[in-house]
Design a protein around this motif. Structure first.
Motif, short mmCIF file in Angstrom:
data_model
loop_
_atom_site.label_atom_id
_atom_site.label_comp_id
_atom_site.label_asym_id
_atom_site.label_seq_id
_atom_site.Cartn_x
_atom_site.Cartn_y
_atom_site.Cartn_z
N GLY A 70 5.82 5.58 4.95
CA GLY A 70 4.91 4.47 4.69
C GLY A 70 5.45 3.13 5.13
O GLY A 70 4.72 2.30 5.67
N THR A 91 1.23 9.79 3.50
CA THR A 91 2.10 8.63 3.48
C THR A 91 3.19 8.86 2.46
O THR A 91 2.92 9.21 1.32
CB THR A 91 1.31 7.35 3.15
N LEU A 134 -0.97 1.55 8.92
CA LEU A 134 -1.35 2.16 7.64
C LEU A 134 -2.78 2.67 7.66
O LEU A 134 -3.07 3.77 7.19
CB LEU A 134 -1.18 1.16 6.49
N GLU A 139 0.24 4.21 -2.87
CA GLU A 139 -0.07 5.61 -2.59
C GLU A 139 1.03 6.55 -3.09
O GLU A 139 0.76 7.58 -3.70
CB GLU A 139 -0.27 5.80 -1.08
N ASN A 140 2.29 6.17 -2.86
CA ASN A 140 3.40 7.04 -3.25
C ASN A 140 3.55 7.15 -4.76
O ASN A 140 3.82 8.23 -5.29
CB ASN A 140 4.71 6.55 -2.63
N ASN A 146 7.69 8.27 1.27
CA ASN A 146 8.74 7.27 1.05
C ASN A 146 10.10 7.93 1.24
O ASN A 146 10.20 9.14 1.37
CB ASN A 146 8.61 6.69 -0.36
N GLU A 162 0.80 -1.23 0.00
CA GLU A 162 0.00 0.00 0.00
C GLU A 162 0.83 1.28 0.00
O GLU A 162 0.47 2.24 -0.68
CB GLU A 162 -0.99 -0.02 1.17
N PRO A 163 1.95 1.34 0.75
CA PRO A 163 2.76 2.57 0.66
C PRO A 163 3.22 2.85 -0.77
O PRO A 163 3.20 3.98 -1.23
CB PRO A 163 3.93 2.29 1.60
N LYS A 184 -3.44 5.79 10.48
CA LYS A 184 -2.88 7.13 10.33
C LYS A 184 -4.00 8.15 10.17
O LYS A 184 -4.88 8.00 9.34
CB LYS A 184 -1.96 7.19 9.11
#
Length: 199
Positions: A163, A180, A172, A40-41, A182, A36-37, A175
């Motif tokens: 993240g 989020t 996750l 999103e990133n 990196n 997931e990080p 938050k």
């Protein structure tokens, strides 16, 4: 359509691969990610570079992101990477733990709450907070520290939350403030800051 297979890559590697694709002038491409990080990133990075995105889940921990450059978009630096002449100095605060100082954690928790509540005194110089490792817990735990972070965000202070760290602590979904982020964003932020404060 070119495919960037980023399965098995932790952030910031998927973002770095996308940055390379953007730099090479790719107009349309797909990205596979499995955390997931990274999802999103990658989406945030590509949107900041003028791409229209669609993302679809292809399994419990696998996503395919399709990116197409908007016809009138240009390859430009992200807004946070640009600084106008005469702009105030940028102060970045790097928070690596949920307490301030060593010794007594109860006291350290109170000190961190007071520290965050006092940061607005920096005025317009306060540009960004970066939270890594145990510091990310402050973005998910109810209490004065979270309230202070939310107030800072409402005042326009950018808050980046690692993240990978959120994932490590299982936070996750918990938050409640910040973006989020990196390690590429974090390293770039440290480089762009005129001053870094690490409590």
């Amino acid at each position: 359509m070119e495919l960037l297979d980023c399965l098995g890559l932790a952030c910031p590697q998927p973002v770095i691969r996308c940055r390379s694709a953007v730099g090479n002038g790719l107009e349309c491409f797909e990205v596979l990610v499995d955390n997931e990080p990274a999802l999103e990133n990658v989406q945030r990075f590509l949107q900041s570079r003028g791409y229209t995105l669609s993302a679809a889940a292809e399994g419990p921990q696998k996503w395919r992101i399709r990116a197409a450059r908007d016809a009138d978009a240009s390859v430009a630096a992200a807004p946070e990477e640009q600084k106008e002449p005469g702009q105030d100095l940028r102060t970045l605060v790097l928070i690596t733990t949920e307490t301030l100082g060593r010794g007594d954690d109860t006291l350290g928790t109170k000190l961190m709450e007071n520290f965050l509540a006092t940061l607005p005194e920096l005025g317009g110089r306060l540009w960004r907070l970066v939270l890594v490792n145990g510091g990310v817990k402050l973005t998910a735990r109810p209490g004065p520290a979270l309230e202070s972070l939310q107030k800072l965000a409402q005042q326009g202070v950018s808050i980046l939350v690692c993240g990978a760290c959120l994932g490590h602590y299982g936070l996750l979904e918990a938050k409640a403030v910040g973006e989020t982020s990196n390690m590429l964003d974090i390293v770039t932020s440290l480089d762009l800051a005129d001053k870094v404060i690490r409590p």
